[in-house]
Design a protein around this motif. Sequence first.
Motif, PDB file in Angstrom:
ATOM      1  N   MET B   1      12.806 -33.928 -17.976  1.00 28.39           N
ATOM      2  CA  MET B   1      11.859 -34.594 -19.011  1.00 28.39           C
ATOM      3  C   MET B   1      12.616 -33.223 -19.896  1.00 28.39           C
ATOM      4  N   TYR B   3      11.684 -30.033 -22.775  1.00 31.17           N
ATOM      5  CA  TYR B   3      11.059 -29.714 -23.309  1.00 31.17           C
ATOM      6  C   TYR B   3      10.769 -28.893 -24.654  1.00 31.17           C
ATOM      7  N   ARG B  80      10.980 -30.410 -14.880  1.00 36.44           N
ATOM      8  CA  ARG B  80      10.538 -32.268 -13.634  1.00 36.44           C
ATOM      9  C   ARG B  80       9.301 -32.349 -14.541  1.00 36.44           C
ATOM     10  N   ASP B  81       8.534 -31.342 -14.629  1.00 36.03           N
ATOM     11  CA  ASP B  81       7.287 -31.708 -15.167  1.00 36.03           C
ATOM     12  C   ASP B  81       6.850 -30.761 -16.026  1.00 36.03           C
ATOM     13  N   LEU B  82       5.250 -31.100 -16.338  1.00 37.66           N
ATOM     14  CA  LEU B  82       5.102 -29.915 -17.105  1.00 37.66           C
ATOM     15  C   LEU B  82       5.427 -28.868 -17.125  1.00 37.66           C
ATOM     16  N   ASN B  83       4.277 -28.967 -14.997  1.00 37.66           N
ATOM     17  CA  ASN B  83       4.018 -28.082 -14.163  1.00 37.66           C
ATOM     18  C   ASN B  83       5.749 -26.549 -14.456  1.00 37.66           C
ATOM     19  N   ILE B  86       6.107 -24.729 -17.843  1.00 30.11           N
ATOM     20  CA  ILE B  86       5.107 -23.966 -18.254  1.00 30.11           C
ATOM     21  C   ILE B  86       5.210 -22.516 -16.870  1.00 30.11           C
ATOM     22  N   GLN B  87       5.542 -22.835 -15.803  1.00 28.14           N
ATOM     23  CA  GLN B  87       5.946 -22.203 -15.085  1.00 28.14           C
ATOM     24  C   GLN B  87       7.793 -20.780 -16.086  1.00 28.14           C
ATOM     25  N   PRO B 104       6.871 -32.131 -25.580  1.00 23.71           N
ATOM     26  CA  PRO B 104       7.546 -32.685 -24.765  1.00 23.71           C
ATOM     27  C   PRO B 104       9.012 -32.720 -25.895  1.00 23.71           C
ATOM     28  N   GLU B 110      16.497 -42.416 -27.694  1.00 22.08           N
ATOM     29  CA  GLU B 110      16.395 -43.760 -27.226  1.00 22.08           C
ATOM     30  C   GLU B 110      15.659 -44.802 -27.159  1.00 22.08           C
ATOM     31  N   ALA B 114      17.187 -48.903 -27.949  1.00 20.21           N
ATOM     32  CA  ALA B 114      16.770 -49.815 -27.446  1.00 20.21           C
ATOM     33  C   ALA B 114      16.217 -51.301 -28.397  1.00 20.21           C
ATOM     34  N   GLU B 118      17.650 -55.168 -28.912  1.00 22.35           N
ATOM     35  CA  GLU B 118      17.159 -56.351 -28.466  1.00 22.35           C
ATOM     36  C   GLU B 118      17.139 -56.931 -29.493  1.00 22.35           C
TER      37      GLU B 118
END
Lengths: 390, 125
Positions: B1, B3, B80-83, B86-87, B104, B110, B114, B118
């Motif tokens: 992801m 950010y 990978r994620d918000l944690n 933040i690091q 984020p 995308e 999509a 469609e």
Amino acid sequence: MFATLVRLLGDFDLAEEALHEAFRAALEQWPSEGVPANPRAWLVSTGRFKAIDAIRRRARFDPLEEEHAESLAAEAPAEREPIDDDCLRLIFTCCHPALAQDAQVALTLREVCGLTTEEIARAFLTPPPTLAQRIVRAKNKIRDARIPYEVPAGPQLAERLDAVLRVVYLVFNEGYSASTGNSVTRADLSAEAIRVGRLLVDLLPEPEASGLLALMLLQESRRASRASASGDLIRLEDQDRSRWNRELIAEGVALVERALGSRRFGPYTLQAAIAAVHAEAPSARDTDWQQIVALYDVLARLDPSPVIDLNRAVALAMRDGPAAGLAVVDAILARGELKDYHLAHAARADLCRRLGRRADARASYERALALVRQEPERRFIQQRLAELRS
Amino acid sequence: MKYLCLVYGEEQALQAMDDRHCVAYDEEIRGSGQCIASEALQPVSTATTVRVRNGKVSVIDGPFAETKECLAGFYMIEARDLNEAIQIAARIPPAQVGSVEVRPIRPIRETVRAMQKEEASHGVR
């Protein structure tokens, strides 16, 4: 089960829906086909498949969802993942510092304790739509900012545990001494906080988790004696100590001793240690005030705050007399941080009263009365004022 | 992801920082593959704000919002994620004197792609 589904599906709403569907399926199938050998595992796996089906159905309208359903279906759930770990993950997600504090509290009560939105709204005197919106906003942030569903490791754990403990203690206090409103105690919230506190101690061998649980148990032990039948506040020194819950005290004291023994304790453990000294004293006079002042000294070093200084001054007054306490309270008030804190003025008033300085006592009680928000405390101050006037 | 880490701070405090620390951290996270793009900005006195209202372009000297803490630079990171984000954000040197806002990234391309896919498949039917 809910916590496990949140981990497997990565989404609170999806997990809620899935659990609901799984129970519905159980109601249909179990009566005719018999209860499966492991009902919990059956419900989790049924819920997971129902959720994947639901996403696939939605995928017909939203191609992005198709990918989501297939990636979920591809991730075979690890067998026998300990359920307790899921619960702990859920707590850390709900108490993530990237969420607003009031949202952390609401989410924890809803997702960890299973309270309804209406129950939480009532407990916090918030209109239900406001609370519901708060929860929706928090869930959206968890999803969109990708707040992970995990117990942080290493150095992050200590910081994040602080956030979790803060939420638990906030819930406890809201139940123990409602910040506004007419009732001294709202026992349900305190009971929920203690339940989560026990869970944390069981799952996470951290001294401060034990310290917080001890603190809550020791405060809870005095619940029956801290208000009169008419709802009036009874101060610690005037409480009927025979009504203190000895079982809770014994459990709390054992936890404090264990936490202190670890040498990695923090502010909650120290506050619990102070509460334990009170709990073991036969009366206010026969309390080990020396010990309490010493514990406040350590606490003030570890977690400096004017409120702790104030409490230390009150203990000092018990140890060295009201004049010594008053000098310290006046110095704290002069610093200005507590000038709008009703308990600081009430403490000053009480010390002046004990020194026979009635006019000063009256002035400080009146200042406290102007600042107090809670009804039983207001009545208590009014009563003191009336005594001074007579 | 992805950010975006937006670095804010009071200009004086930021100017007092050692650029070498910032560049060293930048090199470190670029080396680890966690940084996709990053730049430092010229002072806010060089900012120009552009708006279009009723088809007319208005150009104003100054930033979008006058605040004590202004935007000083950015890092686009992969986490990978918000944690993890933040690091990474906590180690950006100006975090010590200013603030880092972590946002984020919304997968707008995308989503549009999509939608177009469609629409195209409906057209075929």
